[in-house]
Scaffold this active site. Structure first.
Site, short mmCIF file in Angstrom:
data_model
loop_
_atom_site.label_atom_id
_atom_site.label_comp_id
_atom_site.label_asym_id
_atom_site.label_seq_id
_atom_site.Cartn_x
_atom_site.Cartn_y
_atom_site.Cartn_z
CB THR A 13 -0.89 -0.04 1.23
OG1 THR A 13 -1.68 -1.33 1.11
CG2 THR A 13 -1.71 1.41 1.32
CE LYS A 35 -5.06 -1.60 1.78
NZ LYS A 35 -3.97 -2.32 1.80
CE LYS A 39 2.14 2.26 4.81
NZ LYS A 39 1.83 1.34 3.78
#
Length: 288
Positions: free
Chosen positions: A95, A170, A238
């Site tokens: 990701t 995502k 993150k």
């Protein structure tokens, strides 16, 4: 197929295991050889650098922690782009940012290769069961070449659009999970304060319109004081920051996601970044 796999973390180990079980030849690299031992025992081949992996295979998959790690793996001195990649397909399962995905794609095409951004969702359970959801960005014809391969460890594989679209999808996924994780946590805190049986509450609301993946998979872990990482809290933070950065670029305001980012930042700052995302409850209670 001859496949290279770079990064054998919580999910990467299981993905490599599925690839080996499907009788693919897999060459691996990770920062410490010890963390690759399980894969090596099953027949994977070890190499010393991402460049050495790339030389030996037709398809390179990467799954590392942060965009900075992705950049190093691809553009570093011993990275994927330091060797001839003509005709190869590069698939980043990390990701990461849509912008970095596009940069990798453009560099690959310039070098007569191709690249897909293909982040996954499903955590350690999905990786172990081979039921990950894989969201892909890139060229249709390249996707078709590897769709079945991605299906070895996924129950849902779909091309979302051009390069970067997988990462954008995502981010949408993580925005949704942010809401279910904070909701699941506050449900438990509220139910406990009300003197309810947490097991009964979960059994009841999980059968109704409040049902969701976080409630089913993470709430039982909280009740068992199991905070081991199926997905690291620091990595989720993150992801939320990437989502908010991208939203800001598009002029989109996401106040609920901003709240989730704030509480996860507090969790990581408190020293719980290497625990799972379900450890968020430590910020609401004296669970620590």
């Amino acid at each position: 197929m001859n496949i290279g796999f770079i990064g054998l973390g919580v999910m990467g180990k299981s993905i490599v295991s599925h690839l080996l079980n499907a009788e693919h030849h897999v060459v691996v690299y990770t920062r410490t050889k010890e963390s690759a031992q399980e894969a090596l025992d099953k027949g994977a081949v070890w190499t010393e650098t991402p460049a050495q992996v790339t030389k030996q295979v037709d398809i390179v998959m990467t799954m590392v922690g942060y965009p900075s790690d992705v950049e190093e793996v691809y553009f570093g001195g011993n990275g994927i782009f330091s060797v001839d990649i003509t005709g190869k397909i590069l698939i980043d399962l990390t990701t990461s940012t849509p912008r970095l995905a596009k940069r990798i794609y453009e560099e690959a095409v310039k070098r007569s290769a191709n690249a897909l951004d293909a982040p996954v969702s499903g955590g350690d359970i999905g990786a172990k069961n081979g039921t990950l959801t894989t969201m892909v960005g890139g060229d249709q014809e390249v996707f078709e070449k590897v769709e079945l391969l991605l299906g070895v460890f996924s129950s849902k594989v779909r091309l979302q659009g051009e390069s970067g679209a997988g990462q954008h999808t995502k981010m949408a996924n993580q925005i949704m999970i942010a809401g279910t994780m904070t909701g699941m946590t506050e449900l438990l805190v509220y139910a406990k304060a009300a003197g309810l049986s947490l097991e009964q509450v979960l059994d009841t609301v999980g059968a109704g319109s409040a049902a969701n993946w976080s409630l089913t998979n993470y709430a039982p872990r909280v009740l068992k004081d199991d905070f081991a990482a199926g997905f690291y809290a620091k990595h989720f933070l993150k992801d939320l920051r990437i989502a908010l950065d991208e939203a800001n670029e598009m002029g989109v305001d996401l106040p609920a996601t901003q709240t989730a980012e704030r509480v996860y930042a507090q969790l990581v700052e408190a020293g719980y970044g290497d625990l799972g995302t379900q450890s968020l409850i430590k910020m609401y209670t004296n669970h620590a």
